[in-house]
Design a protein around this motif. Structure first.
Motif, PDB file in Angstrom:
ATOM      1  N   LEU A   1       0.826  -1.214   0.000  1.00  0.00           N
ATOM      2  CA  LEU A   1       0.000   0.000   0.000  1.00  0.00           C
ATOM      3  C   LEU A   1       0.856   1.257   0.000  1.00  0.00           C
ATOM      4  CD1 LEU A   1      -2.726  -1.075   2.594  1.00  0.00           C
ATOM      5  CD2 LEU A   1      -2.932  -1.024   0.113  1.00  0.00           C
ATOM      6  N   ALA A   2       1.958   1.234   0.752  1.00  0.00           N
ATOM      7  CA  ALA A   2       2.842   2.400   0.790  1.00  0.00           C
ATOM      8  C   ALA A   2       3.437   2.662  -0.588  1.00  0.00           C
ATOM      9  CB  ALA A   2       3.947   2.191   1.828  1.00  0.00           C
ATOM     10  N   GLY A   3       3.859   1.589  -1.275  1.00  0.00           N
ATOM     11  CA  GLY A   3       4.402   1.756  -2.616  1.00  0.00           C
ATOM     12  C   GLY A   3       3.377   2.264  -3.607  1.00  0.00           C
ATOM     13  N   ALA A   4       2.097   1.970  -3.326  1.00  0.00           N
ATOM     14  CA  ALA A   4       1.015   2.463  -4.194  1.00  0.00           C
ATOM     15  C   ALA A   4       0.638   3.905  -3.883  1.00  0.00           C
ATOM     16  CB  ALA A   4      -0.211   1.564  -4.049  1.00  0.00           C
ATOM     17  N   GLY A   5       1.299   4.499  -2.876  1.00  0.00           N
ATOM     18  CA  GLY A   5       1.039   5.897  -2.556  1.00  0.00           C
ATOM     19  C   GLY A   5      -0.033   6.133  -1.528  1.00  0.00           C
ATOM     20  N   TYR A   6      -0.432   5.085  -0.787  1.00  0.00           N
ATOM     21  CA  TYR A   6      -1.476   5.241   0.232  1.00  0.00           C
ATOM     22  C   TYR A   6      -0.847   5.837   1.491  1.00  0.00           C
ATOM     23  CZ  TYR A   6      -5.307   3.908   3.371  1.00  0.00           C
ATOM     24  OH  TYR A   6      -6.334   3.919   4.289  1.00  0.00           O
ATOM     25  N   ARG A   7      -1.178   7.081   1.788  1.00  0.00           N
ATOM     26  CA  ARG A   7      -0.486   7.823   2.833  1.00  0.00           C
ATOM     27  C   ARG A   7      -0.557   7.177   4.216  1.00  0.00           C
ATOM     28  NH1 ARG A   7      -1.586  12.156   6.378  1.00  0.00           N
ATOM     29  NH2 ARG A   7       0.216  13.499   6.729  1.00  0.00           N
ATOM     30  N   PRO A   8      -1.735   6.684   4.682  1.00  0.00           N
ATOM     31  CA  PRO A   8      -1.753   6.048   6.004  1.00  0.00           C
ATOM     32  C   PRO A   8      -0.796   4.861   6.104  1.00  0.00           C
ATOM     33  CG  PRO A   8      -3.986   6.578   5.314  1.00  0.00           C
ATOM     34  CD  PRO A   8      -3.107   6.827   4.138  1.00  0.00           C
ATOM     35  N   ALA A   9      -0.632   4.104   5.004  1.00  0.00           N
ATOM     36  CA  ALA A   9       0.301   2.980   5.032  1.00  0.00           C
ATOM     37  C   ALA A   9       1.735   3.483   5.099  1.00  0.00           C
ATOM     38  CB  ALA A   9       0.105   2.091   3.803  1.00  0.00           C
ATOM     39  N   GLN A  10       2.036   4.573   4.402  1.00  0.00           N
ATOM     40  CA  GLN A  10       3.378   5.145   4.481  1.00  0.00           C
ATOM     41  C   GLN A  10       3.699   5.576   5.914  1.00  0.00           C
ATOM     42  OE1 GLN A  10       3.036   8.268   1.559  1.00  0.00           O
ATOM     43  NE2 GLN A  10       3.632   6.914  -0.130  1.00  0.00           N
ATOM     44  N   LEU A  11       2.724   6.193   6.576  1.00  0.00           N
ATOM     45  CA  LEU A  11       2.926   6.602   7.963  1.00  0.00           C
ATOM     46  C   LEU A  11       3.077   5.392   8.880  1.00  0.00           C
ATOM     47  CD1 LEU A  11       0.327   9.511   8.171  1.00  0.00           C
ATOM     48  CD2 LEU A  11       2.816   9.738   8.197  1.00  0.00           C
TER      49      LEU A  11
END
Length: 478
Positions: free
Chosen positions: A55-65
């Motif tokens: 999800l983070a690699g797909a640009g989903y901000r909550p997953a990046q956090l």
């Protein structure tokens, strides 16, 4: 991610994973939160890491956090492990363990900094040039922490650069690449994944008259732009001023949005007593975001009122989503459905029925329009609902909605609300606000006394109307 999914034995977990991936595929980020939260509470750590990096690699901000926070927590654990061996005489295995702990700590620090930076919309002008999520987010962490690690003189530092950072960078690049559509070509970009446009009517077979009458020709096969959020701080301030009693609901809804990103709000049901201003709040919210919308009364609308009707009928007409697309040439307009709990059922069906597929990310991307007899992409439409109660709502429909409560206003809200009503009344009469000055302290006191501790906005509007009439009467007397 696919490998991790195939190895799942728990059907419930697999269903949640499919729900998350389906919502991301449909571009409805706001529907990821609930199933993701349940997955993150499971004991399957490999699955959680795989899903978060996906999800983070797909640009989903909550997953990046979340990746950033979890990596930071791992750093603390690795440093604590290293410190626990400090001062001890270690064998070769012990020394390798301590070195590995430092290496892992360095790797995780880079991930924590890199993904956290990306989540806040920043990039790095480092050794690899401008770094963004679709290329190498880990490099941002490398650039940001390079000065720190340059001061560390240990063999673990060399291991960290040689193994940890390189491995982490490769992982992040691989995750991002797996989320790019392999079928895209330079000549035919996949506009469904483009934040600035989306094809909502891929194809349709219509007569020339039908195309002309409903202006459908303008949207078939065309990428329609998405409304992007802007000026969110100003919108929040204005909405709070106009609906002070609904501040909590306003904040919850606006939390779905990010500045300069396409407007995407999870389907939301505002529940409250009559006179709480739910319908007005929905309209003001979409107006503040620059969103065109259609308003539907569930109590008087059958399913065909929402889905349209087949062309074999002489009085055929397109669905509400298609009419919004053709009228406004946007991919993410809004729909407000009032009094959802009062929808009846007849031979024409109930408006509840089509909503089940329209509110589900996967089915909404290929939702069949009866008029076109073709699939359209209604997944980016913004859905807001109002109801006095959730009683009577079918369970499957209720499960697709975020329910927020809107209470009746209190006496403390009378000054702000009465001023808004004053301006509304003047606008209805096509008069400038300056032609009727704001209420003074004595007038506000009278309005507050008439309103009581808590009451309906409809009653308050009646009191304001009477007060303005009294002003005009006294003005004529003088």
């Amino acid at each position: 991610m696919n490998e991790a999914r195939e190895n799942l034995g728990d059907e419930r977990i697999r269903m949640l994973v499919d729900s998350v991936l389906g919502a991301m595929e449909a571009g409805q980020d706001h529907l990821v939160d609930m199933p993701l939260a349940e997955l993150l509470a499971s004991p399957d750590e490999p699955l959680k890491w795989a899903l978060l990096f996906h999800l983070a690699g797909a640009g989903y901000r909550p997953a990046q956090l979340e990746v950033s926070a979890r990596c930071a927590a791992e750093v603390v654990l690795m440093v604590a492990l290293h410190d626990s061996f400090r001062g001890r005489t270690l064998d070769d295995e012990g020394r390798r363990l301590v070195a590995r702990a430092l290496t892992d700590a360095e790797t995780m620090v880079g991930h924590a900094v890199g993904w956290g930076t990306l989540a806040h919309g920043l990039a790095s002008e480092g050794r690899s040039g401008t770094v963004r999520s679709a290329t190498d987010p880990k490099a941002i962490g490398i650039d940001a922490t390079a000065a720190l690690w340059a001061g560390v003189s240990t063999s673990a530092r060399e291991l960290g650069y040689g193994e940890g950072y390189e491995e982490g960078s490769s992982l992040a690049v691989a995750v991002a690449k797996r989320n790019l559509k392999e079928s895209r070509t330079p000549e035919e970009p996949d506009l469904r994944q483009n934040s600035s446009g989306r094809v909502v009517v891929p194809s349709a077979t219509l007569s020339r008259d039908d195309r002309k009458q409903w202006d459908i020709e303008q949207v078939i096969g065309k990428a329609l732009p998405l409304v992007h959020a802007s000026g969110l701080a100003d919108s929040r301030r204005d909405l709070h001023a106009g609906h002070p009693h609904a501040a909590s609901a306003i904040d919850r809804i606006l939390a779905d949005l990010a500045e300069d990103r396409p407007v995407s709000i999870r389907p939301t049901l505002l529940v409250g007593p009559p006179g709480a201003g739910k319908s007005r709040l929905c309209r003001d919210l979409l107006d503040a975001l620059g969103m065109p919308f259609a308003a539907i009364d569930a109590g008087t609308t059958s399913d065909h009122g929402l889905t349209g009707s087949p062309r074999r009928w002489s009085s055929a007409y397109p669905s509400v989503p298609l009419r919004l697309f053709t009228q406004h040439k946007l991919a993410n307009p809004g729909v407000i459905v009032d009094e959802l709990e009062k929808a009846g059922r007849s031979s024409a069906g109930s408006v509840h029925d089509p909503l089940l597929s329209l509110l589900e990310p996967l089915s909404a991307t290929k939702w069949r329009d009866l008029f076109l007899d073709a699939e359209i992409d209604a997944s980016r439409i913004i859905w807001l609902f109002t109801a006095n109660s959730t009683q009577g709502l079918p369970g499957p429909l209720r499960s697709r909605l975020r329910v927020l409560k809107v209470p009746l206003p209190s006496a403390e809200h009378v000054p702000a609300l009465s001023d808004r009503i004053r301006r509304d009344l003047l606008a209805e009469l096509d008069l400038e606000p300056g032609m009727e000055p704001p209420f003074d302290g004595e007038e506000l006191g009278a309005l507050t006394n008439a309103f009581g501790a808590q009451g309906s906005l409809r009653d308050l509007r009646r009191y304001v109307e009477e007060l303005i009439k009294l002003r005009w009467f006294e003005g004529r007397q003088h």
